[in-house]
Each structure stands twice: as C-alpha cells, then as structure tokens.
Design a protein around this motif. Structure first.
Motif, mmCIF file in Angstrom:
data_model
loop_
_atom_site.group_PDB
_atom_site.id
_atom_site.type_symbol
_atom_site.label_atom_id
_atom_site.label_comp_id
_atom_site.label_asym_id
_atom_site.label_seq_id
_atom_site.Cartn_x
_atom_site.Cartn_y
_atom_site.Cartn_z
ATOM 1 N N VAL A 97 0.824 -1.208 0.000
ATOM 2 C CA VAL A 97 0.000 0.000 0.000
ATOM 3 C C VAL A 97 0.859 1.260 0.000
ATOM 4 N N ARG A 98 1.901 1.308 0.821
ATOM 5 C CA ARG A 98 2.688 2.533 0.958
ATOM 6 C C ARG A 98 3.373 2.936 -0.339
ATOM 7 N N ARG A 99 3.677 1.969 -1.181
ATOM 8 C CA ARG A 99 4.372 2.290 -2.443
ATOM 9 C C ARG A 99 3.396 2.422 -3.614
ATOM 10 N N THR A 100 2.117 2.277 -3.353
ATOM 11 C CA THR A 100 1.100 2.453 -4.395
ATOM 12 C C THR A 100 0.639 3.904 -4.396
ATOM 13 N N LEU A 154 -6.004 7.459 -1.330
ATOM 14 C CA LEU A 154 -5.704 6.048 -1.549
ATOM 15 C C LEU A 154 -6.214 5.176 -0.404
ATOM 16 N N ARG A 155 -6.138 5.665 0.825
ATOM 17 C CA ARG A 155 -6.570 4.869 1.980
ATOM 18 C C ARG A 155 -8.057 4.513 1.872
ATOM 19 N N THR A 156 -8.869 5.455 1.426
ATOM 20 C CA THR A 156 -10.299 5.185 1.247
ATOM 21 C C THR A 156 -10.509 4.146 0.150
ATOM 22 N N LEU A 157 -9.742 4.264 -0.908
ATOM 23 C CA LEU A 157 -9.828 3.304 -2.010
ATOM 24 C C LEU A 157 -9.429 1.909 -1.545
ATOM 25 N N VAL A 158 -8.343 1.818 -0.790
ATOM 26 C CA VAL A 158 -7.918 0.522 -0.261
ATOM 27 C C VAL A 158 -8.960 -0.025 0.714
ATOM 28 N N GLY A 159 -9.594 0.855 1.494
ATOM 29 C CA GLY A 159 -10.663 0.415 2.391
ATOM 30 C C GLY A 159 -11.803 -0.231 1.634
ATOM 31 N N ASP A 160 -12.210 0.368 0.516
ATOM 32 C CA ASP A 160 -13.269 -0.224 -0.305
ATOM 33 C C ASP A 160 -12.823 -1.554 -0.912
ATOM 34 N N LEU A 161 -11.562 -1.627 -1.296
ATOM 35 C CA LEU A 161 -11.039 -2.891 -1.820
ATOM 36 C C LEU A 161 -11.097 -3.976 -0.752
ATOM 37 N N MET A 162 -10.642 -3.664 0.466
ATOM 38 C CA MET A 162 -10.666 -4.664 1.532
ATOM 39 C C MET A 162 -12.095 -5.117 1.819
ATOM 40 N N THR A 163 -13.028 -4.177 1.832
ATOM 41 C CA THR A 163 -14.427 -4.549 2.073
ATOM 42 C C THR A 163 -14.907 -5.523 1.006
ATOM 43 N N ARG A 164 -14.634 -5.222 -0.250
ATOM 44 C CA ARG A 164 -15.063 -6.123 -1.320
ATOM 45 C C ARG A 164 -14.449 -7.511 -1.165
ATOM 46 N N GLU A 165 -13.140 -7.541 -0.942
ATOM 47 C CA GLU A 165 -12.457 -8.832 -0.878
ATOM 48 C C GLU A 165 -12.870 -9.638 0.345
ATOM 49 N N LEU A 218 -4.223 -10.890 -0.695
ATOM 50 C CA LEU A 218 -4.270 -9.488 -0.278
ATOM 51 C C LEU A 218 -4.100 -9.376 1.235
ATOM 52 N N PHE A 219 -4.781 -10.228 1.978
ATOM 53 C CA PHE A 219 -4.649 -10.223 3.428
ATOM 54 C C PHE A 219 -3.198 -10.493 3.825
ATOM 55 N N CYS A 220 -2.587 -11.498 3.218
ATOM 56 C CA CYS A 220 -1.196 -11.834 3.535
ATOM 57 C C CYS A 220 -0.262 -10.673 3.233
ATOM 58 N N LYS A 221 -0.478 -9.996 2.100
ATOM 59 C CA LYS A 221 0.381 -8.868 1.731
ATOM 60 C C LYS A 221 0.251 -7.738 2.735
ATOM 61 N N ILE A 222 -0.974 -7.417 3.129
ATOM 62 C CA ILE A 222 -1.184 -6.326 4.083
ATOM 63 C C ILE A 222 -0.575 -6.677 5.439
ATOM 64 N N VAL A 223 -0.785 -7.884 5.908
ATOM 65 C CA VAL A 223 -0.219 -8.297 7.193
ATOM 66 C C VAL A 223 1.302 -8.243 7.160
ATOM 67 N N ASP A 224 1.893 -8.654 6.051
ATOM 68 C CA ASP A 224 3.352 -8.699 5.954
ATOM 69 C C ASP A 224 3.999 -7.336 5.733
ATOM 70 N N VAL A 225 3.315 -6.464 4.970
ATOM 71 C CA VAL A 225 3.958 -5.218 4.534
ATOM 72 C C VAL A 225 3.338 -3.972 5.160
ATOM 73 N N ASP A 226 2.012 -3.956 5.323
ATOM 74 C CA ASP A 226 1.319 -2.761 5.808
ATOM 75 C C ASP A 226 0.343 -3.094 6.943
ATOM 76 N N GLU A 249 -0.243 -1.881 9.749
ATOM 77 C CA GLU A 249 -0.876 -0.755 10.444
ATOM 78 C C GLU A 249 -2.237 -0.399 9.855
ATOM 79 N N LEU A 250 -2.490 -0.807 8.608
ATOM 80 C CA LEU A 250 -3.807 -0.561 8.008
ATOM 81 C C LEU A 250 -4.925 -1.261 8.769
ATOM 82 N N LEU A 251 -4.609 -2.379 9.403
ATOM 83 C CA LEU A 251 -5.624 -3.162 10.101
ATOM 84 C C LEU A 251 -5.849 -2.688 11.533
ATOM 85 N N LEU A 252 -4.905 -1.948 12.099
ATOM 86 C CA LEU A 252 -4.980 -1.592 13.516
ATOM 87 C C LEU A 252 -6.236 -0.811 13.906
ATOM 88 N N PRO A 253 -6.692 0.175 13.114
ATOM 89 C CA PRO A 253 -7.904 0.892 13.531
ATOM 90 C C PRO A 253 -9.105 -0.033 13.714
#
Length: 199
Positions: A27-30, A53-64, A102-110, A112-116
C-alpha cells in the motif's frame, strides 16, 4: 506487468487495479497515479469517487473480505443443523482469510492498516460480516440448534473470536509441532464455536 486476477464479485476495474498494485508493491508504495494507469482512467475520475488512496484501499478490503466470507458459508444441506453451518463457515472463513493473497500482503507489509479495525472502531467490512452472521443466528434460534440469546451480541462475540484467530494465529503456532500447528488450533476454534453456540 501482468494483472493479478481476483475472485471479487463486482469486477470494478479500479478496485481490480488497486488490488494488483497492492499485491505488487504494498500500500505505501502504491499511488493513485499507479492505480489510474492500471485501470485506464484519469486521476480526476478516481478523485470523484475516492478522496485518497486509503479510502480506495478500504473499499477494496471490504469487497475482498465480504467475498471471502460469503464463499465460506456452506449451503443448507438436509439433516445439517444451522449451528453446524455457522461453525463450518466460520472455520472455513478463517482458513480462507489467512490464505488470501491481499490479506497476507497487508499483514506482511502494511499491518498498520488493520490496527484501527482491531483497536478503535468497526469498519464497513466488519459491519457487513455482522449482518452476514445475523440471519443464520436467527435461523439457529428458530430450529433450536443455537442457544437463545441476543443476536447482535452473539454475532459480535463470534466475530471477535474468529478475528483473533485470523489476525493472531501465527503468533501462537509452531508449524513443526503437529500438536501446536495451525490445523490443531483450527480444531480448537471449532470446539470453541461449537460450545459457544450449543444450547
């Protein structure tokens, strides 16, 4: 770069594009420019739908995540109780989430997106998952396979349980020990859920 295909249900080309970008670089490099280029749209088109981008990624996570959860729910089978369907679906959902690229990538790289959504507030995905749980809980109350109780509270307790297994399971497993590997702990999850729901 070859786009990475997904199993999401709506086929939104922008969400497909941000998924491909996140899987490629995190996410950080996108950037929104990267997403626009992959989706074949202008950045202004993106800004009209998503402020950042954070809002866009949020919608992506919701869909997935909703796609994963929906696919994990077994269809009703004659002779199978609603409680069994709920338990099977939740255990399968934890397995599917933990294997989702996608879940694995976020857990491994970003992570902090899940913390809230763990510490501060419920997100759209969690609200949708609670709604998915409500119907089978009502059905389980009606057929007597699920102990009577406040449906919304039961749904939240179930989500808290499976969320902890999804996010933290690897901190408790020793994959070289069959008594402490992920399969053994998924068996423990099944027992917890079964005993929680049994009348």
């Amino acid at each position: 770069m070859t786009p990475i295909r997904h199993n999401g249900s709506d086929g939104d080309p922008v969400l497909d594009a941000v998924r491909d970008c996140v899987l490629a670089v995190g996410v950080r490099r996108t950037t929104l420019a990267d997403v626009a280029r992959r989706a074949g749209v202008s950045r202004m088109t993106l800004y009209r739908r998503w402020p950042d981008l954070r809002t866009l990624v949020g919608d992506l996570m919701t869909r997935e995540w909703i796609d994963v959860a929906t696919r994990a729910i077994p269809q009703p089978v004659p002779g199978t109780s609603t409680r069994a369907r709920i338990v099977d679906g939740l255990v399968a959902g934890v397995q599917a989430f933990r294997a989702h690229p996608l879940f694995c990538k976020i857990v491994d790289v970003d992570p902090e997106l899940l913390l809230p959504y763990v510490l501060d507030r419920r997100g759209a995905s969690q609200e949708a998952l609670l709604a998915l749980l409500a119907e089978p809980l009502h059905e389980g109350h009606a057929d007597g396979s699920v102990r009577p109780g406040h449906v919304e509270r039961q749904a939240r307790a179930l989500l808290l349980t499976v969320q902890s297994f999804t996010l933290s399971l690897r901190t408790m497993t020793d994959e070289d020990d069959p008594e402490l590997d992920s399969t053994a702990f998924l068996g423990e999850l099944r027992t917890l859920l079964e005993r929680t729901l049994k009348p």
